[in-house]
Design a protein around this motif. Structure first.
Motif, PDB file in Angstrom:
ATOM      1  N   PHE A  24     -99.198  10.347-120.966  1.00 59.70           N
ATOM      2  CA  PHE A  24     -98.657  10.518-119.609  1.00 59.70           C
ATOM      3  C   PHE A  24     -97.573   9.468-119.387  1.00 59.70           C
ATOM      4  CE2 PHE A  24     -98.839   9.758-114.940  1.00 59.70           C
ATOM      5  CZ  PHE A  24     -98.596  11.057-114.496  1.00 59.70           C
ATOM      6  N   ASN A  42     -94.542   2.699-118.821  1.00 57.61           N
ATOM      7  CA  ASN A  42     -95.924   2.274-119.037  1.00 57.61           C
ATOM      8  C   ASN A  42     -96.166   1.998-120.516  1.00 57.61           C
ATOM      9  OD1 ASN A  42     -95.645   5.133-119.144  1.00 57.61           O
ATOM     10  ND2 ASN A  42     -97.812   5.471-118.786  1.00 57.61           N
ATOM     11  N   GLU A  44     -99.360   1.288-123.067  1.00 54.76           N
ATOM     12  CA  GLU A  44    -100.817   1.348-123.183  1.00 54.76           C
ATOM     13  C   GLU A  44    -101.323   0.490-124.332  1.00 54.76           C
ATOM     14  OE1 GLU A  44    -101.661   5.602-123.131  1.00 54.76           O
ATOM     15  OE2 GLU A  44    -101.301   5.618-120.962  1.00 54.76           O
ATOM     16  N   CYS A  53     -98.605  -0.534-116.197  1.00 54.33           N
ATOM     17  CA  CYS A  53     -97.893   0.615-115.614  1.00 54.33           C
ATOM     18  C   CYS A  53     -96.379   0.377-115.621  1.00 54.33           C
ATOM     19  CB  CYS A  53     -98.329   0.836-114.181  1.00 54.33           C
ATOM     20  SG  CYS A  53    -100.027   1.340-113.968  1.00 54.33           S
ATOM     21  N   ALA A  54     -95.645   1.458-115.496  1.00 52.83           N
ATOM     22  CA  ALA A  54     -94.179   1.403-115.470  1.00 52.83           C
ATOM     23  C   ALA A  54     -93.660   0.503-114.346  1.00 52.83           C
ATOM     24  CB  ALA A  54     -93.623   2.816-115.299  1.00 52.83           C
ATOM     25  N   GLU A  55     -94.284   0.611-113.195  1.00 58.66           N
ATOM     26  CA  GLU A  55     -93.817  -0.160-112.032  1.00 58.66           C
ATOM     27  C   GLU A  55     -93.930  -1.654-112.296  1.00 58.66           C
ATOM     28  OE1 GLU A  55     -95.968   2.358-112.159  1.00 58.66           O
ATOM     29  OE2 GLU A  55     -96.161   3.391-110.248  1.00 58.66           O
ATOM     30  N   PRO A  85     -98.034   5.734-107.045  1.00 61.09           N
ATOM     31  CA  PRO A  85     -98.365   4.520-107.802  1.00 61.09           C
ATOM     32  C   PRO A  85     -99.835   4.136-107.626  1.00 61.09           C
ATOM     33  CG  PRO A  85     -96.425   4.173-106.425  1.00 61.09           C
ATOM     34  CD  PRO A  85     -97.026   5.477-106.012  1.00 61.09           C
TER      35      PRO A  85
HETATM   36  O1  LIG Z   1     -97.787   5.291-111.029  1.00 62.78           O
HETATM   37  C1  LIG Z   1     -98.271   5.257-112.168  1.00 62.78           C
HETATM   38  C2  LIG Z   1     -99.431   5.966-112.515  1.00 62.78           C
HETATM   39  C3  LIG Z   1     -99.898   5.877-113.809  1.00 62.78           C
HETATM   40  N1  LIG Z   1     -99.246   5.113-114.719  1.00 62.78           N
HETATM   41  C4  LIG Z   1     -99.698   5.080-116.125  1.00 62.78           C
HETATM   42  C5  LIG Z   1    -100.902   4.257-116.471  1.00 62.78           C
HETATM   43  C6  LIG Z   1    -101.375   4.956-117.735  1.00 62.78           C
HETATM   44  O2  LIG Z   1    -100.598   4.517-118.854  1.00 62.78           O
HETATM   45  C7  LIG Z   1    -101.022   6.421-117.504  1.00 62.78           C
HETATM   46  C8  LIG Z   1    -102.185   7.277-117.058  1.00 62.78           C
HETATM   47  O3  LIG Z   1    -102.837   6.686-115.967  1.00 62.78           O
HETATM   48  O4  LIG Z   1    -100.007   6.413-116.516  1.00 62.78           O
HETATM   49  C9  LIG Z   1     -98.100   4.435-114.414  1.00 62.78           C
HETATM   50  O5  LIG Z   1     -97.471   3.788-115.251  1.00 62.78           O
HETATM   51  N2  LIG Z   1     -97.658   4.504-113.125  1.00 62.78           N
END
Ligand SMILES: O=c1ccn([C@H]2C[C@H](O)[C@@H](CO)O2)c(=O)[nH]1
Ligand SMILES: [Zn+2]
Length: 134
Positions: A24, A42, A44, A53-55, A85
């Motif tokens: 994802f 993001n 992992e 997370c990307a943010e 988010p």
């Molecule tokens: O706003 C979001 C929501 C999810 N994720 C990432 C965390 C994880 O890698 C993947 C699934 O939850 O998406 C983000 O980066 N930002």
């Protein structure tokens, strides 16, 4: 810097996401007061909870570069509705974003919903709350 340009940069950086577990990908683009854009994806980990997370990737890149004042953020993912988010990111955003800063949430169709920081995380725990015990 237009909203569409910030949204496009979030969609583009999403391709760099390291997401072997969730598959994802998410992208974020953060505009500084000085007019620079910091992007993030993001990232992992086999120990799942260590995922960033990307943010937060975008915010941490900017802060480690000496940038702490921001005017807008865009976040993009392949969701039916504009991507919301997670709670952890909202708390990190609230450390640096002013209550009236816009956060543009979008999907790959560029369906975009804009929230102010104070709408994404009302009654945020903040630095002033620490003063009572210090
Ligand atoms: O706003 C979001 C929501 C999810 N994720 C990432 C965390 C994880 O890698 C993947 C699934 O939850 O998406 C983000 O980066 N930002
Ligand atoms: Zn998050």
């Amino acid at each position: 810097m237009t909203v569409d340009s910030l949204v496009q940069q979030a969609i583009t950086i999403r391709e760099r996401a390291y997401v072997p577990y969730s598959k994802f990908p998410v992208g974020a683009a953060l505009l500084t007061k000085s007019g620079k854009v910091y992007t993030g994806c993001n990232i992992e980990n086999a120990s799942y909870s260590l995922t960033c997370c990307a943010e937060r990737t975008a915010i941490f890149k900017a802060v480690s570069d000496g940038e702490t004042e921001f005017t807008a953020m865009a976040v993009a993912a392949d969701t039916d509705r504009p991507v919301p988010p997670c709670g952890a990111c909202r708390q990190v955003m609230s450390e640096f974003f002013q209550p009236d800063m816009p956060i543009h949430l979008t999907n790959l169709q560029k369906e975009t919903k804009t929230f102010l920081m104070k709408e994404l995380l009302p009654f945020a725990f903040q630095t002033e709350d620490l003063s009572e015990s210090n």
